[in-house]
Design an enzyme around this catalytic site. Structure first.
Site, short mmCIF file in Angstrom:
data_model
loop_
_atom_site.label_atom_id
_atom_site.label_comp_id
_atom_site.label_asym_id
_atom_site.label_seq_id
_atom_site.Cartn_x
_atom_site.Cartn_y
_atom_site.Cartn_z
N TYR A 25 0.83 -1.21 0.00
CA TYR A 25 0.00 0.00 0.00
C TYR A 25 0.87 1.26 0.00
O TYR A 25 0.61 2.21 -0.75
CB TYR A 25 -0.91 -0.04 1.22
CG TYR A 25 -1.95 1.04 1.31
CD1 TYR A 25 -3.10 0.99 0.55
CD2 TYR A 25 -1.79 2.12 2.21
CE1 TYR A 25 -4.07 1.98 0.66
CE2 TYR A 25 -2.76 3.10 2.32
CZ TYR A 25 -3.91 3.02 1.55
OH TYR A 25 -4.86 4.00 1.65
N LYS A 46 0.93 4.10 -2.91
CA LYS A 46 0.56 5.48 -2.64
C LYS A 46 1.71 6.45 -2.89
O LYS A 46 1.49 7.60 -3.30
CB LYS A 46 0.06 5.60 -1.19
CG LYS A 46 -1.27 4.90 -0.94
CD LYS A 46 -2.35 5.35 -1.91
CE LYS A 46 -3.73 4.90 -1.49
NZ LYS A 46 -4.79 5.31 -2.45
#
Length: 253
Positions: free
Chosen positions: A154, A158
């Site tokens: 993640y 991002k």
């Protein structure tokens, strides 16, 4: 506002949470909104909220990590509402785990939805923006881009979205298109609730602990993020591009 005068926005991951709040806010700003999510039926609630407020909304089901699905979805939006010139890449999933436990599928799924999905959606929509001489792209990053235990996939996705955003700003600026990123901190959503469940903490306690670490002493709401997205997608934000705005209730270390 007549259809020919309305800017058309696509919000991915808009069935709930930040995406739903953003769709409702952009509709209130006068946009016709395509509410896109993996399950088209799940978009009904957001569409109903938009229409209840007097806005225009259209539900679209698509896997943003699938090239053919994205191409078909953007074509449907253009046919139903008009050319999409505002894009909010919000679709996301979590597959949290420590590195030694993280599977290939955990990695590929998260990078596929967040990073590949944003790429495919931007590529499909940019031709409409170029033709219109106007475009607004907002990518949802996260404070996890700075690193977060158990989120190698993640965090990488991002952080990658921030570099992607800055590159789009450079490439597309001459066509009247801006690209910016919004990076939320702790926002109370189903996704953060699932994180609390994963670590075995009640969601109320999880939020209270987070609020104690946030200078404004509360956790964020989906509407807090939607407000930032609304600014970046507005008519008056044409000289703001390639920026990352942290919506986190205070400075981050």
């Amino acid at each position: 506002m007549a259809r020919s005068e309305q800017r058309v926005a696509v919000v991915t991951g808009a069935a709930r949470g930040i995406g739903a709040a953003t769709a409702v806010r952009l509709a209130a700003e006068g946009r016709a909104v395509a509410v896109l999510d993996l399950d088209e039926a799940a978009c009904a609630g957001t569409v109903e909220r938009v229409r209840a407020g007097g806005g225009t909304a259209f539900a679209v089901g698509a896997d943003v990590s699938d090239t053919e699905a994205v191409t078909a979805a953007v074509a449907r939006v253009a046919d139903a509402l008009g050319p999409p010139v505002v894009l909010v890449n919000n679709a996301g999933v979590l597959r949290d785990n420590l590195l030694f436990r993280m599977t290939d599928s955990d990695w590929d799924t998260v990078l596929g939805v967040h990073l590949r999905g944003a790429f495919l959606m931007a590529r499909a929509c940019q031709k409409h923006m170029v033709d219109a001489g106007f475009g607004r792209i907002v990518n949802l990053s996260s404070s996890s881009a700075l690193g977060n235990r158990g989120q190698a996939n993640y965090s990488a996705a991002k952080a990658g979205l921030q570099g992607f955003t800055k590159t789009l700003a450079i490439e597309l600026g001459k066509f009247g298109i801006t690209a910016n990123a919004v990076a939320p901190g702790f926002i109370a959503t189903d996704m953060t609730a699932s994180t609390a469940a994963r670590v075995g903490v009640g969601f109320d306690d999880f939020q209270a602990a987070a609020a104690d670490r946030i200078p404004v002493r509360r956790v964020g709401r989906p509407e807090d993020v939607a407000n930032a997205v609304a600014f970046f997608t507005g008519e008056d934000a044409g000289f703001v591009s390639g920026q990352v705005l942290y919506v986190a209730g205070g400075p981050l270390d």
